[in-house]
Design an enzyme around this catalytic site. Structure first.
Site, short mmCIF file in Angstrom:
data_model
loop_
_atom_site.label_atom_id
_atom_site.label_comp_id
_atom_site.label_asym_id
_atom_site.label_seq_id
_atom_site.Cartn_x
_atom_site.Cartn_y
_atom_site.Cartn_z
N SER A 68 3.37 42.53 40.08
CA SER A 68 3.80 41.42 40.51
C SER A 68 4.34 41.41 41.85
O SER A 68 4.96 42.40 42.29
CB SER A 68 4.76 40.76 39.47
OG SER A 68 5.22 39.50 39.77
N ASP A 69 4.26 40.11 42.60
CA ASP A 69 4.71 40.00 43.81
C ASP A 69 5.11 38.63 44.08
O ASP A 69 4.69 37.74 43.55
CB ASP A 69 3.74 40.56 44.99
CG ASP A 69 4.33 40.59 46.18
OD1 ASP A 69 5.21 41.65 46.43
OD2 ASP A 69 4.43 39.81 47.25
N THR A 70 6.24 38.52 44.79
CA THR A 70 6.86 37.04 45.04
C THR A 70 7.14 36.78 46.48
O THR A 70 7.58 37.86 47.08
CB THR A 70 8.28 36.90 43.92
OG1 THR A 70 7.76 37.05 42.68
CG2 THR A 70 8.87 35.41 44.32
#
Length: 190
Positions: A68-70
């Protein structure tokens, strides 16, 4: 028994998965997080999430791996994690009193299939005083977070309202992630 691995050292993502009563391991990947500036924010977060998931999957090819990446996007500019307090102050000043977008990308890789997706959440900040910004930055909380804030802790005092998935702003859109895991054949304990 199926193995589930979170390809992240983020304590926030770890807590979100623990809240779902899932048994999982953590194996963070040290991938290059640079990206092509011509990519859209959606493409950036899905690409980075996939790099993380694929790097861990290479060593765990029988597992379901979640990467995941934000990122935060304000004024068509991607705001990652601030390099220092001065950059955190600059980012928070930019966000003060305005709406911005938070994009969280997820990649799930399994032995038989994979998927990538993203969630976009609109976030509005209260108008912040210089004193409020400096005090928040001095807390240390903004230094390891995209856009220099975390919605779930002290940063919650900065947020006026959101439109979208709160958990995606924290770092992992849990409802969509669970649905995608099930779709890929992961057996949930409930």
């Amino acid at each position: 028994m199926q193995n589930l691995i979170l390809a992240s050292s983020s304590p926030r993502r770890k807590e979100l998965l623990e809240n779902l009563h899932l048994t999982f391991a953590i194996s963070s990947s040290d991938v290059d997080e640079s990206f092509d500036p011509t990519l859209s924010p959606e493409e950036v977060v899905m690409e980075l999430a996939d790099r993380k998931a694929q790097a861990v999957f290479k060593e765990n090819s029988q597992a379901f791996v979640i990467g995941s990446d934000t990122i935060v996007v304000a004024n068509n500019r991607i705001l990652g994690k601030p390099a220092d307090e001065a950059e955190a102050i600059s980012m928070l000043t930019t966000l003060s009193g305005k709406q911005h977008d938070v994009f969280t990308g997820v990649s799930i890789v399994s032995p038989t299939n994979s998927t990538k997706f993203y969630e976009k959440t609109e976030v509005w900040f209260w108008e912040l005083t210089d004193e409020e910004i400096r005090a928040y930055v001095k807390s240390g909380e903004p230094l390891d977070k995209a856009g220099a804030y975390g919605i779930q802790q002290l940063g919650s005092m900065l947020v006026k309202k959101i439109n979208g998935d709160y958990f995606a702003v924290v770092g992992l859109p849990v409802a969509r992630t669970v649905r995608e895991l099930k779709r890929l054949g992961y057996q949930l304990p409930y």
